[in-house]
Design a protein around this motif. Structure first.
Motif, mmCIF file in Angstrom:
data_model
loop_
_atom_site.group_PDB
_atom_site.id
_atom_site.type_symbol
_atom_site.label_atom_id
_atom_site.label_comp_id
_atom_site.label_asym_id
_atom_site.label_seq_id
_atom_site.Cartn_x
_atom_site.Cartn_y
_atom_site.Cartn_z
ATOM 1 N N UNK A 84 -9.642 -8.798 -2.545
ATOM 2 C CA UNK A 84 -10.081 -7.582 -2.707
ATOM 3 C C UNK A 84 -9.804 -6.819 -1.348
ATOM 4 N N UNK A 85 -10.487 -7.581 -0.221
ATOM 5 C CA UNK A 85 -10.408 -7.173 1.183
ATOM 6 C C UNK A 85 -8.907 -6.765 1.416
ATOM 7 N N UNK A 86 -8.116 -7.731 1.142
ATOM 8 C CA UNK A 86 -6.814 -7.361 1.513
ATOM 9 C C UNK A 86 -5.975 -6.206 0.830
ATOM 10 N N UNK A 87 -6.450 -6.167 -0.711
ATOM 11 C CA UNK A 87 -5.891 -4.966 -1.258
ATOM 12 C C UNK A 87 -6.639 -3.499 -0.718
ATOM 13 N N UNK A 88 -7.713 -3.511 -0.157
ATOM 14 C CA UNK A 88 -8.201 -2.340 0.436
ATOM 15 C C UNK A 88 -7.711 -2.017 1.843
ATOM 16 N N UNK A 89 -7.370 -3.103 2.558
ATOM 17 C CA UNK A 89 -6.669 -2.778 3.828
ATOM 18 C C UNK A 89 -5.394 -1.976 3.855
ATOM 19 N N UNK A 90 -4.834 -2.135 2.634
ATOM 20 C CA UNK A 90 -3.592 -1.222 2.551
ATOM 21 C C UNK A 90 -3.708 -0.236 1.593
ATOM 22 N N UNK A 91 -4.721 0.162 1.072
ATOM 23 C CA UNK A 91 -4.980 1.228 -0.061
ATOM 24 C C UNK A 91 -5.917 2.247 0.513
ATOM 25 N N UNK A 92 -5.616 3.528 0.135
ATOM 26 C CA UNK A 92 -6.228 4.929 0.573
ATOM 27 C C UNK A 92 -7.620 4.874 -0.253
ATOM 28 N N UNK A 93 -7.332 4.393 -1.488
ATOM 29 C CA UNK A 93 -8.620 4.460 -2.703
ATOM 30 C C UNK A 93 -9.348 3.000 -2.678
ATOM 31 N N UNK A 94 -10.457 3.259 -2.205
ATOM 32 C CA UNK A 94 -11.316 1.799 -2.113
ATOM 33 C C UNK A 94 -12.656 1.944 -3.058
#
Length: 320
Positions: A84-94
């Motif tokens: 989840x941390x990795x996905x949020x690092x590349x996402x603008x929608x957290x």
């Protein structure tokens, strides 16, 4: 998970994980690459330990059974947090759904406290091996070891259930921004409203501190007896051999509780949001990353078994 626990969804249906969004955008890809490599190494290291213990009959002992259980808890702990941390690092929608946030808290606390209980069990194992070697096979029988592992997992699950149920039974009226990269208790309690919040905060704090402090004191007691027994060994070689069997466990305990104490005992408001975020990385990413390295490098039996199991298959000429 939320429906299973019968939790109160209140007026908030999702949360926003602020996490690393406060950092300069150009740093996020670097963080992503660093944490991804550490995550993959954590998985690989623990899987390597488990495969080595499974394939080498000489390692089918209580100490390595507990080490395998510890590796499983670390894999599941990082699995509950790092993707989840990795996905949020590349996402603008957290955003994270209420139910997903509940599940993350439950699993992170379950596997985190299971890890603490298993470290305590490993300390007891070393105490029996050094202080009562003649009774070791009786006290650490296969059935007894299975019970110790099962109780460790049961204890972690109970604490995870208690914490998640207590926190998510509170009412969340808004705002919904969690100043963390995971659903952790302190930032969530700041978003809750109602008269029950101080009671829940006190109760959850007591449960967690009692469990962690209890584990730490039991480990400390085990090593007090271990040190006393080692000092009674007449030869320096014997003392070194006895201590070497528990050195890797002791280092992991120091790292585990050292980082935990920095996080939970630091004065409130001492660090910025960015500082708090980086400090949280120490126990969610860094500690699981270091653990298999320490056990692999500091445990002579495991290191030899790894070379025998894997290097001999990949490079037979090296092992000739």
């Amino acid at each position: 998970m939320a429906a299973t626990l019968g939790l109160n969804h209140s007026s908030v249906s999702e949360f926003i994980l602020v996490g690393f969004s406060t950092f300069p955008p150009h740093l996020l890809p670097a963080f992503f690459l660093l944490f991804l490599l550490m995550y993959l190494f954590t998985l690989l290291g623990n899987l390597l330990i488990m495969a080595t213990v499974w394939s080498e009959r000489g390692l089918h002992t209580p100490m390595y059974l507990f080490l395998c259980a510890l590796s499983i808890s670390e894999i599941l702990y990082t699995l509950a947090i790092t993707p989840r941390l990795l996905a949020d690092l590349l996402s603008t929608r957290r955003t994270i759904a209420f139910a997903a946030c509940t599940s993350q808290m439950f699993f992170s606390f379950t596997f985190g406290f299971t890890h603490s209980f298993l470290l305590t069990v490993m300390g007891y194992d070393r105490y029996v091996a050094i202080c009562h070697p003649l009774r070791y096979n009786v006290l650490m029988s296969p059935r007894g070891c299975t019970y110790l592992v099962a109780w460790s997992w049961a204890g972690g699950s109970i604490i995870g259930l208690v914490v998640a149920t207590a926190v998510f039974h509170l009412t969340f009226c808004g705002p919904n921004e969690i100043h963390h990269f995971l659903c952790h208790v302190p930032p969530l309690l700041k978003l809750a409203c109602g008269t029950d919040v101080p009671i829940v905060a006190l109760g959850v704090g007591l449960v967690c501190i009692t469990a962690l402090l209890g584990c730490f004191l039991l480990i400390l007691l085990s090593y007090a007896f271990i040190v006393a027994a080692i000092l009674r060994i007449p030869s320096a070689e014997g003392r070194h051999k006895a201590f070497s069997t528990c050195a890797s466990h002791l280092i992991v305990v120091i790292v585990h509780y050292g980082f935990a104490s920095v996080i939970y005992l630091k004065p409130k408001g001492l660090h910025s949001q960015e500082g708090n975020t980086l400090m949280a990385i120490t126990y969610t990413v860094l500690t699981p990353f270091l653990s298999p390295i320490i056990f692999s490098l500091r445990n002579k039996e495991l290191k030899i078994a790894m070379k025998k199991t894997f290097l001999s298959k990949l490079y037979p000429s090296i092992m000739m």
